[in-house]
Design a protein around this motif. Structure first.
Motif, short mmCIF file in Angstrom:
data_model
loop_
_atom_site.label_atom_id
_atom_site.label_comp_id
_atom_site.label_asym_id
_atom_site.label_seq_id
_atom_site.Cartn_x
_atom_site.Cartn_y
_atom_site.Cartn_z
N SER A 137 9.13 -12.02 29.01
CA SER A 137 8.63 -10.66 28.84
C SER A 137 9.47 -9.68 29.64
CB SER A 137 7.16 -10.56 29.28
OG SER A 137 6.65 -9.26 29.05
N PHE A 138 9.84 -8.57 29.00
CA PHE A 138 10.53 -7.47 29.67
C PHE A 138 9.48 -6.52 30.25
CE2 PHE A 138 13.89 -9.11 27.06
CZ PHE A 138 15.06 -8.80 27.74
N GLU A 193 13.87 -2.02 25.16
CA GLU A 193 13.28 -2.35 23.87
C GLU A 193 14.05 -1.74 22.70
OE1 GLU A 193 8.85 -2.43 21.78
OE2 GLU A 193 9.17 -1.41 23.70
N ASP A 194 14.69 -0.61 22.95
CA ASP A 194 15.40 0.08 21.88
C ASP A 194 16.78 -0.51 21.59
OD1 ASP A 194 13.26 1.80 21.63
OD2 ASP A 194 14.09 3.26 23.05
N SER A 213 13.43 1.11 29.81
CA SER A 213 13.10 0.02 28.90
C SER A 213 14.30 -0.33 28.02
CB SER A 213 11.92 0.41 28.01
OG SER A 213 11.69 -0.58 27.03
N ASN A 244 8.69 -3.00 32.85
CA ASN A 244 9.20 -1.80 33.53
C ASN A 244 8.02 -0.95 33.94
OD1 ASN A 244 8.81 0.58 31.44
ND2 ASN A 244 9.56 -1.19 30.28
N GLN A 304 17.55 -9.44 22.11
CA GLN A 304 17.09 -10.80 21.84
C GLN A 304 18.26 -11.73 21.62
OE1 GLN A 304 13.76 -11.40 19.27
NE2 GLN A 304 13.00 -9.31 19.49
N ARG A 362 3.64 -3.46 28.22
CA ARG A 362 3.35 -2.05 28.41
C ARG A 362 3.82 -1.64 29.81
NH1 ARG A 362 -2.79 -0.90 27.04
NH2 ARG A 362 -2.03 1.17 27.60
N ILE A 409 9.74 -13.64 22.85
CA ILE A 409 10.08 -12.47 23.67
C ILE A 409 9.09 -11.34 23.38
CG2 ILE A 409 11.87 -10.76 24.20
CD1 ILE A 409 13.95 -12.81 23.38
N SER A 410 8.61 -10.72 24.47
CA SER A 410 7.67 -9.62 24.31
C SER A 410 8.07 -8.46 25.23
CB SER A 410 6.24 -10.09 24.67
OG SER A 410 6.18 -10.52 26.01
N TRP A 411 7.52 -7.30 24.90
CA TRP A 411 7.78 -6.09 25.68
C TRP A 411 6.45 -5.62 26.26
CZ3 TRP A 411 12.93 -5.16 25.87
CH2 TRP A 411 13.71 -5.75 24.86
#
Length: 455
Positions: free
Chosen positions: A121-122, A131-132, A129, A124, A137, A152, A148-150
């Motif tokens: 998990s990423f 994520e963009d 972040s 912040n 991945q 909140r 893999i997850s992002w």
């Protein structure tokens, strides 16, 4: 009674040894009682001899405490099942209890059934972040499957700063850390769960200043995270190289999953122990109330004009034995007796009896029959001291849950603090105790010669 100057000179003058002074004071008080009330000899010099013996005993080395923490998944499973068994011993078989037991069993099964793929998990705190970035991945993926997850963004104004349970269950955390380091990020990083694999991703383009920046950052981070910093230039093509240490870690899925299972089992065990402690305290309250009136009756019936007999009553009485059963304590009876004796000595040294005796004078005067005998107030003081010593003993048993050998040397220092905390908590419940005392007095008036035991 003041501690003689000679005795004070025998004790090392150190803030860390305040507990020793308190225990020696208790020894001196008990010595005075033995030689004046029992043997009818002058207590000054002989009481000092007793206290001197206490100094010798306190100077002996003690066995340091060892927390018997399991180092394997199977060890944690055994510990968790032991806690489940203790729940069954303390809980009654009502419908809601059955549902709770089912939930605990399911929670344990969920941990044990945890399998691949590994979870990454990423994380912040609101900035930076990744994520963009479309190739993240691909940059982190190796030969093993991943989930893999992002997460909140973490709160920047949290009060408890407790990591969300879903993040504690991740096999690897990747914390995207913006510079300069913010207070919120530092607070979160200081509370990363133990054995939680985590890497800190820092975006820094200027290679010429990176060494100085890294040293400054490492000086602020918790020590165990100072070597977990990954520098990324901000260029998407360099992301795969920056995440190379993470890929190497993820190449050992079985090891990583075992670490996660142990961490989750440990967390589950801690949560259950907290619930179990609440049940133990509920069971102890009934024992405490029952014992205090047994002690009060014994002191009232005693021909000796003293409440120091409580030390013997607490150490050798039924309360200590039953408390050991409630806490499933595997310590030897003599160790438990020694701990209770030290706590009782600390309570006497802190004037718990004197304070309760003075406060009870007003309670006793509320009912004319309270003056049936001169020992009534002493009996109530003994009952109150039982409450204080019992509560401090309960706190000590809770602190030593899972300890193979308690640190008796540390107890000498902790005893005054445990007693002071217990006394303060009991004072908050003084009105309830005084009402029980009035009932005890009235029952005593109705049954002369008996030792009432109010419910």
């Amino acid at each position: 009674m003041k501690l003689p100057a000679l005795l004070i000179n025998l004790v090392p003058r150190s803030p860390a040894l305040i507990g020793r002074v308190a225990l020696i004071t208790g020894s001196f008080v008990l010595g005075q009682w033995v030689f004046t009330d029992v043997i009818h000899l002058p207590g000054g010099g002989l009481g000092l001899m007793v206290a001197g013996a206490g100094v010798w005993w306190l100077s002996r080395p003690s066995i340091p405490a060892r927390f018997d923490a399991p180092d394997s998944v199977q060890g944690w499973i055994r510990r968790c099942k032991e806690v489940l068994d203790q729940f069954e011993d303390l809980e009654e078989g009502e419908d809601d209890v059955v549902a709770l037991r089912q939930q605990r069993s399911e929670a344990l099964d969920a941990v044990l059934q945890r399998s691949e793929p590994q979870k990454v998990s990423f994380v912040n705190s609101g900035e930076g972040s990744l994520e963009d970035y479309p190739d993240v991945q691909t940059a982190i993926a190796g030969s093993t499957p991943l989930s893999i997850s992002w997460a909140r963004p973490l709160s920047q104004t949290g009060e408890s700063w407790v990591w969300p349970a879903v993040l504690q269950e991740q096999d690897v955390l990747l914390y995207v850390l913006p510079l300069p380091l913010m207070a919120a990020d530092l607070l979160w990083l200081e509370r990363v769960p133990a054995n939680q694999p985590i890497w800190l991703i820092v975006s820094w383009q200027d290679s010429s200043t990176w060494v100085d920046q890294l040293q400054a950052l490492q000086a602020q981070l918790p020590q165990r995270l100072s070597g977990q910093v990954l520098r990324w230039t901000g260029n998407q093509d360099d992301l795969s190289e920056a995440l190379a240490p993470v890929r190497r870690l993820l190449e050992h899925p079985q090891r990583n999953l075992e670490i996660t299972r142990k961490r989750m089992l440990g967390s589950l065990h801690r949560n259950w122990q907290a619930e179990l402690e609440q049940l133990r305290r509920q069971r102890f309250l009934g024992l405490q109330q029952r014992t205090q009136w047994l002690v009060a009756g014994a002191v009232f019936a005693s021909p000796l004009p003293t409440t120091d007999l409580l030390a013997v009553a607490v150490v050798n009485g039924l309360m200590i034995k039953e408390m050991a059963g409630i806490w499933k304590c595997s310590l030897k009876p003599e160790v438990l007796q020694l701990a209770a004796r030290q706590l009782a000595g600390a309570a006497l040294a802190q004037g718990v009896v004197e304070w309760s005796g003075q406060a009870l004078l007003g309670v006793a005067k509320l009912d004319g029959s309270s003056w049936l005998a001169a020992g009534t107030v002493q009996a109530l003081s003994a009952a109150y001291l039982t409450r204080v010593v019992g509560r401090s003993m309960a706190d000590w048993l809770a602190l030593n849950s899972g300890v193979a050998e308690p640190d008796l040397e540390a107890l000498k220092i902790q005893a005054p603090l445990l007693v002071a905390k217990a006394a303060e908590q009991e004072r908050l419940d003084w009105s309830s105790f005084s009402q029980q005392g009035i009932s005890w007095i009235k029952e005593l008036a109705r049954q002369p010669g008996a030792s009432p035991n109010p419910a």
